[in-house]
Write a protein that holds these residues in place. Structure first.
Motif, PDB file in Angstrom:
ATOM      1  N   VAL A 363      35.764   1.980  23.485  1.00  0.00           N
ATOM      2  CA  VAL A 363      36.544   0.886  24.072  1.00  0.00           C
ATOM      3  C   VAL A 363      37.998   0.959  23.601  1.00  0.00           C
ATOM      4  N   ILE A 364      38.185   1.138  22.317  1.00  0.00           N
ATOM      5  CA  ILE A 364      39.536   1.237  21.741  1.00  0.00           C
ATOM      6  C   ILE A 364      40.294   2.405  22.371  1.00  0.00           C
ATOM      7  N   SER A 365      39.643   3.548  22.479  1.00  0.00           N
ATOM      8  CA  SER A 365      40.285   4.753  23.012  1.00  0.00           C
ATOM      9  C   SER A 365      40.750   4.546  24.441  1.00  0.00           C
ATOM     10  N   ILE A 366      39.883   3.971  25.276  1.00  0.00           N
ATOM     11  CA  ILE A 366      40.210   3.773  26.688  1.00  0.00           C
ATOM     12  C   ILE A 366      41.348   2.776  26.855  1.00  0.00           C
ATOM     13  N   LEU A 367      41.276   1.644  26.144  1.00  0.00           N
ATOM     14  CA  LEU A 367      42.331   0.629  26.246  1.00  0.00           C
ATOM     15  C   LEU A 367      43.659   1.168  25.727  1.00  0.00           C
ATOM     16  N   LEU A 368      43.621   1.898  24.619  1.00  0.00           N
ATOM     17  CA  LEU A 368      44.842   2.471  24.047  1.00  0.00           C
ATOM     18  C   LEU A 368      45.481   3.445  25.024  1.00  0.00           C
ATOM     19  N   PHE A 369      44.678   4.288  25.648  1.00  0.00           N
ATOM     20  CA  PHE A 369      45.203   5.269  26.586  1.00  0.00           C
ATOM     21  C   PHE A 369      45.871   4.579  27.776  1.00  0.00           C
ATOM     22  N   HIS A 370      45.189   3.619  28.368  1.00  0.00           N
ATOM     23  CA  HIS A 370      45.748   2.897  29.511  1.00  0.00           C
ATOM     24  C   HIS A 370      47.041   2.183  29.132  1.00  0.00           C
ATOM     25  N   PHE A 371      47.036   1.525  28.006  1.00  0.00           N
ATOM     26  CA  PHE A 371      48.204   0.771  27.543  1.00  0.00           C
ATOM     27  C   PHE A 371      49.402   1.691  27.337  1.00  0.00           C
ATOM     28  N   MET A 372      49.203   2.785  26.624  1.00  0.00           N
ATOM     29  CA  MET A 372      50.301   3.695  26.310  1.00  0.00           C
ATOM     30  C   MET A 372      50.799   4.439  27.549  1.00  0.00           C
ATOM     31  N   ILE A 373      49.878   4.980  28.350  1.00  0.00           N
ATOM     32  CA  ILE A 373      50.278   5.793  29.487  1.00  0.00           C
ATOM     33  C   ILE A 373      50.935   4.941  30.567  1.00  0.00           C
ATOM     34  N   ASN A 374      50.406   3.731  30.813  1.00  0.00           N
ATOM     35  CA  ASN A 374      51.003   2.876  31.846  1.00  0.00           C
ATOM     36  C   ASN A 374      52.448   2.537  31.521  1.00  0.00           C
TER      37      ASN A 374
END
Length: 424
Positions: A363-374
């Motif tokens: 969960v942390i990995s997916i949210l972090l990726f979306h947050f940073m990349i967006n």
């Protein structure tokens, strides 16, 4: 005392509060993105995006209630079945799905459009947690590595058939969880090296420059003396390998669809065709920069009003935030995301079994990726790949999949006292 009482008492209300704060703030920004000062409509009007999103928020609340009243063992016991079901769904999506923006990645059910690739993130996280739940599962062992990567890469392969590169990329974020669970560090160093070399290859317009640079270094080593011939040979072989890799990257990029090639080109040359392929990123940066310290005010964004930034209610929602609420408003939202992620790390580390911890780090990995990349995408630091901002961007599949992903973990965390002593 009933299980449900124990669960409610142990719910992490900080995470729940941040979730609703982001969802509500996002809803206000979705309205701002479609607001027309010449013909204003109510936020609750079902004919515009904010009204439609409100219905989706209501559906998300229903999903939350269903997750929280369910037995926590439901998600663990059925994890592999859920994964198999979504893999079958992904497999038939390129055949029976609806084409949206050149991608056959959606199913249309009446007025609702569902993107299976978004929900498959949750299913993949559950499956990884299930196969890795035993303490005897060791990511330093080759056979265990193959099992874990098999689970991770299967949905990636199916999603690339749609083709949806942006969604497929998200799954690799779960390699962060692999690191927490003991995957050898040397592979990450090797991976970062290839990423750096790929960026270098894409950034250098002519591979001849790379070859000349390597040749100069080899000449310098020759001048050091005869004792350096081993270094010269080794570096020559490495240099030839680098040049070959650079040309192979160019070849792969040349085979990508034209719009994806253009996005990569704009990343390395922001001024390339600002009225064409660079339009989105250029207007996005103008919108964010024009907000200044405190923004132009809610519903006062000129870039927003005149639709300068395409997809401003979805992938580029951060532009609306930056323009109307400025640096201060952007800092508040970024702080909420950072606080959420830090809190989720704390939750993951306090789990009583490996299943919950592995799922939590997914969960942390997916949210972090979306947050940073967006955010990186909207300010021109990453190619435009269609990555929504969690809980903030317009869309039902995005909101519902993130809600399920997060609240299943909240449910597991609230039940951790009941899990004590399992999987010793």
């Amino acid at each position: 005392m009933r299980d449900s009482d124990i669960h409610i008492n142990r719910v992490d209300w900080v995470v729940v509060t941040i979730y609703f704060a982001l969802v509500i703030f996002g809803w206000f920004n979705i309205y701002a993105a479609v607001y027309d000062s010449q013909a204003p409509q109510s936020m609750f009007d079902m004919s515009i995006n904010s009204g439609k999103q409100l219905v989706r928020i209501g559906a998300a609340v229903i999903l939350i209630v269903l997750i929280m009243v369910a037995d926590y063992r439901f998600f663990e016991n059925l994890s592999l079945y859920i994964f198999i079901a979504f893999m079958l769904l992904l497999l038939i999506t390129p055949i029976f799905g609806k084409v949206v923006n050149g991608q056959r990645a959606w199913f249309e059910i009446g007025p609702i459009q569902i993107q299976p690739g978004e929900f498959a993130k949750f299913a993949t996280a559950l499956a990884l947690a299930k196969v890795m739940e035993r303490p005897t599962f060791d990511l330093t062992k080759r056979n265990h590595q193959l099992i874990a990567f098999g689970v991770l890469l299967l949905p990636v392969a199916f999603i690339l058939l749609q083709p949806d590169t942006g969604t497929a990329m998200v799954y690799f974020a779960m390699l962060l969880m692999f690191y927490r669970e003991g995957f050898p560090q040397k592979y990450y160093l090797l991976g970062f090296g290839f990423i750096a070399l790929t960026l270098l290859s894409l950034g250098i317009e002519n591979n001849l420059y790379l070859a000349i640079g390597i040749g100069v270094i080899i000449l310098f080593l020759i001048l050091l003396g005869k004792k350096s011939w081993q270094k010269v040979v080794a570096f020559s072989l490495i240099g030839l390998g680098l040049i070959a890799y650079s040309y192979s990257i160019d070849y792969v990029v040349s085979k990508l669809p034209e719009h994806q090639q253009n996005r990569i080109m704009v990343l390395f040359n922001p001024n390339l065709d600002p009225l064409g392929v660079g339009w989105n990123v250029t207007q996005s940066k103008i919108a964010i920069g024009s907000g200044g310290l405190f923004g132009k005010g809610y519903l006062e964004g000129t870039q927003t009003k005149f639709d300068f930034v395409p997809e401003q209610h979805t992938d580029f929602i951060f532009c609306t935030l930056g323009e109307e609420f400025g640096w201060a408003g952007s800092l508040v939202v970024i702080s909420l995301f950072v606080t959420l992620l830090v809190r989720l790390v704390i939750m993951a580390e306090r789990q009583k079994n490996r299943f919950s911890r592995v799922y939590g780090y997914c969960v942390i990995s997916i949210l972090l990726f979306h947050f940073m990349i967006n955010i990186a995408m909207t300010v021109g630091l990453f190619p435009v790949v269609g990555i929504p901002l969690p809980f903030f961007s317009y869309g039902g599949s995005s909101l519902w999949s993130f809600t399920i992903l997060l609240f299943v973990f909240i449910k597991l965390d609230s039940s951790r006292a009941l899990q004590l002593g399992r999987f010793k």
